[in-house]
Write a protein that holds these residues in place. Structure first.
Motif, PDB file in Angstrom:
ATOM      1  N   LEU A  39      56.319   6.623  85.363  1.00 37.75           N
ATOM      2  CA  LEU A  39      57.752   6.713  85.068  1.00 37.75           C
ATOM      3  C   LEU A  39      58.012   7.181  83.638  1.00 37.75           C
ATOM      4  CD1 LEU A  39      59.151   3.519  86.830  1.00 37.75           C
ATOM      5  CD2 LEU A  39      59.331   5.894  87.584  1.00 37.75           C
ATOM      6  N   ALA A  40      57.151   6.773  82.703  1.00 36.26           N
ATOM      7  CA  ALA A  40      57.323   7.207  81.314  1.00 36.26           C
ATOM      8  C   ALA A  40      57.088   8.699  81.171  1.00 36.26           C
ATOM      9  CB  ALA A  40      56.374   6.427  80.407  1.00 36.26           C
ATOM     10  N   ASP A  41      56.178   9.253  81.957  1.00 28.04           N
ATOM     11  CA  ASP A  41      55.961  10.697  81.927  1.00 28.04           C
ATOM     12  C   ASP A  41      57.150  11.450  82.516  1.00 28.04           C
ATOM     13  OD1 ASP A  41      53.507  10.393  80.740  1.00 28.04           O
ATOM     14  OD2 ASP A  41      52.383  10.505  82.619  1.00 28.04           O
ATOM     15  N   TRP A  42      57.789  10.877  83.518  1.00 26.45           N
ATOM     16  CA  TRP A  42      58.919  11.540  84.164  1.00 26.45           C
ATOM     17  C   TRP A  42      60.211  11.398  83.375  1.00 26.45           C
ATOM     18  CZ3 TRP A  42      58.173   9.582  89.865  1.00 26.45           C
ATOM     19  CH2 TRP A  42      57.122  10.284  90.450  1.00 26.45           C
ATOM     20  N   PHE A  43      60.518  10.172  82.935  1.00 29.30           N
ATOM     21  CA  PHE A  43      61.831   9.892  82.357  1.00 29.30           C
ATOM     22  C   PHE A  43      61.833   9.710  80.850  1.00 29.30           C
ATOM     23  CE2 PHE A  43      62.050   8.160  86.741  1.00 29.30           C
ATOM     24  CZ  PHE A  43      62.982   9.050  87.234  1.00 29.30           C
ATOM     25  N   GLY A  44      60.680   9.572  80.244  1.00 27.29           N
ATOM     26  CA  GLY A  44      60.607   9.389  78.803  1.00 27.29           C
ATOM     27  C   GLY A  44      60.278   7.959  78.415  1.00 27.29           C
ATOM     28  N   ARG A  45      59.667   7.820  77.246  1.00 28.09           N
ATOM     29  CA  ARG A  45      59.207   6.504  76.778  1.00 28.09           C
ATOM     30  C   ARG A  45      60.367   5.592  76.399  1.00 28.09           C
ATOM     31  NH1 ARG A  45      54.347   7.114  78.772  1.00 28.09           N
ATOM     32  NH2 ARG A  45      53.280   8.932  77.972  1.00 28.09           N
ATOM     33  N   HIS A  46      61.404   6.143  75.806  1.00 29.28           N
ATOM     34  CA  HIS A  46      62.538   5.317  75.380  1.00 29.28           C
ATOM     35  C   HIS A  46      63.252   4.704  76.583  1.00 29.28           C
ATOM     36  CE1 HIS A  46      62.418   6.247  71.117  1.00 29.28           C
ATOM     37  NE2 HIS A  46      62.161   7.510  71.443  1.00 29.28           N
ATOM     38  N   THR A  47      63.443   5.485  77.609  1.00 29.35           N
ATOM     39  CA  THR A  47      64.110   4.996  78.821  1.00 29.35           C
ATOM     40  C   THR A  47      63.303   3.873  79.457  1.00 29.35           C
ATOM     41  OG1 THR A  47      64.970   7.218  79.177  1.00 29.35           O
ATOM     42  CG2 THR A  47      65.098   5.696  81.027  1.00 29.35           C
ATOM     43  N   ILE A  86      56.629  -2.462  78.447  1.00 35.68           N
ATOM     44  CA  ILE A  86      56.948  -2.604  77.028  1.00 35.68           C
ATOM     45  C   ILE A  86      55.736  -2.239  76.177  1.00 35.68           C
ATOM     46  CG2 ILE A  86      57.523  -4.285  75.235  1.00 35.68           C
ATOM     47  CD1 ILE A  86      59.190  -5.756  77.385  1.00 35.68           C
ATOM     48  N   THR A  87      54.588  -2.786  76.522  1.00 37.92           N
ATOM     49  CA  THR A  87      53.369  -2.542  75.754  1.00 37.92           C
ATOM     50  C   THR A  87      52.985  -1.070  75.760  1.00 37.92           C
ATOM     51  OG1 THR A  87      52.609  -4.741  76.394  1.00 37.92           O
ATOM     52  CG2 THR A  87      50.965  -3.262  75.467  1.00 37.92           C
ATOM     53  N   LEU A  88      53.049  -0.471  76.927  1.00 36.85           N
ATOM     54  CA  LEU A  88      52.681   0.935  77.073  1.00 36.85           C
ATOM     55  C   LEU A  88      53.609   1.833  76.264  1.00 36.85           C
ATOM     56  CD1 LEU A  88      50.876   2.969  78.721  1.00 36.85           C
ATOM     57  CD2 LEU A  88      52.759   3.048  80.334  1.00 36.85           C
ATOM     58  N   SER A  89      54.896   1.598  76.368  1.00 38.17           N
ATOM     59  CA  SER A  89      55.855   2.441  75.656  1.00 38.17           C
ATOM     60  C   SER A  89      55.766   2.258  74.148  1.00 38.17           C
ATOM     61  CB  SER A  89      57.281   2.111  76.119  1.00 38.17           C
ATOM     62  OG  SER A  89      57.421   2.404  77.489  1.00 38.17           O
ATOM     63  N   LEU A  90      55.647   1.020  73.699  1.00 36.33           N
ATOM     64  CA  LEU A  90      55.575   0.781  72.256  1.00 36.33           C
ATOM     65  C   LEU A  90      54.294   1.331  71.660  1.00 36.33           C
ATOM     66  CD1 LEU A  90      57.031  -2.814  71.829  1.00 36.33           C
ATOM     67  CD2 LEU A  90      58.039  -0.642  71.145  1.00 36.33           C
ATOM     68  N   TYR A  91      53.198   1.268  72.401  1.00 37.87           N
ATOM     69  CA  TYR A  91      51.947   1.804  71.887  1.00 37.87           C
ATOM     70  C   TYR A  91      52.034   3.309  71.678  1.00 37.87           C
ATOM     71  CZ  TYR A  91      47.067   3.070  71.496  1.00 37.87           C
ATOM     72  OH  TYR A  91      45.867   3.594  71.050  1.00 37.87           O
ATOM     73  N   VAL A  92      52.580   4.001  72.662  1.00 37.27           N
ATOM     74  CA  VAL A  92      52.670   5.449  72.576  1.00 37.27           C
ATOM     75  C   VAL A  92      53.718   5.867  71.539  1.00 37.27           C
ATOM     76  CG1 VAL A  92      53.249   7.543  73.864  1.00 37.27           C
ATOM     77  CG2 VAL A  92      51.844   5.783  74.922  1.00 37.27           C
ATOM     78  N   LEU A  93      54.838   5.148  71.485  1.00 39.66           N
ATOM     79  CA  LEU A  93      55.895   5.499  70.519  1.00 39.66           C
ATOM     80  C   LEU A  93      55.479   5.217  69.080  1.00 39.66           C
ATOM     81  CD1 LEU A  93      59.093   4.305  72.389  1.00 39.66           C
ATOM     82  CD2 LEU A  93      58.472   6.653  71.823  1.00 39.66           C
ATOM     83  N   SER A  94      54.551   4.308  68.872  1.00 41.52           N
ATOM     84  CA  SER A  94      54.121   3.997  67.498  1.00 41.52           C
ATOM     85  C   SER A  94      53.168   5.024  66.931  1.00 41.52           C
ATOM     86  CB  SER A  94      53.467   2.611  67.452  1.00 41.52           C
ATOM     87  OG  SER A  94      52.221   2.650  68.130  1.00 41.52           O
ATOM     88  N   LYS A  95      52.587   5.846  67.739  1.00 42.66           N
ATOM     89  CA  LYS A  95      51.619   6.858  67.264  1.00 42.66           C
ATOM     90  C   LYS A  95      52.297   8.108  66.781  1.00 42.66           C
ATOM     91  CE  LYS A  95      48.144   4.372  68.029  1.00 42.66           C
ATOM     92  NZ  LYS A  95      47.238   3.931  67.052  1.00 42.66           N
TER      93      LYS A  95
END
Length: 95
Positions: A39-47, A86-95
């Motif tokens: 879902l993060a690949d389709w809709f974006g990490r923030h969403t 939450i963990t997946l999105s925050l990890y990728v957004l922090s890089k």
């Protein structure tokens, strides 16, 4: 944790239910990483992050008011599911 054991008398013969409740969080995390990764690949990490936080709030509040062990375990599954998002999105957004 002790209140959880005493409230539903999870001692001796019923102690296996405690392990099921703990295991359900881990299984929820596994499925959450799979689903929220796609879902993060389709809709974006923030969403995905905002959706996961909102659902984590809902499941976190409802797990506090669970009335039996199956309800508690099911809600913990969904809590682990959202925690993975939450963990997946925050990890990728922090890089």
């Amino acid at each position: 944790f002790l209140l959880f054991l005493l409230q539903w008398s999870l001692v001796c013969k019923s102690v296996w239910k405690v392990h099921i409740a703990k295991f359900s969080l881990l299984v929820g995390s596994i499925f959450g990483y799979l689903v929220f990764g796609i879902l993060a690949d389709w809709f974006g990490r923030h969403t995905v992050l905002i959706t996961s936080v909102l659902f984590m709030l809902v499941f976190g509040l409802t797990v506090a008011f669970s009335v039996n062990v199956p309800m508690f375990s099911t809600l913990r599954f969904f809590e682990g599911f959202c925690l993975a998002g939450i963990t997946l999105s925050l990890y990728v957004l922090s890089k």
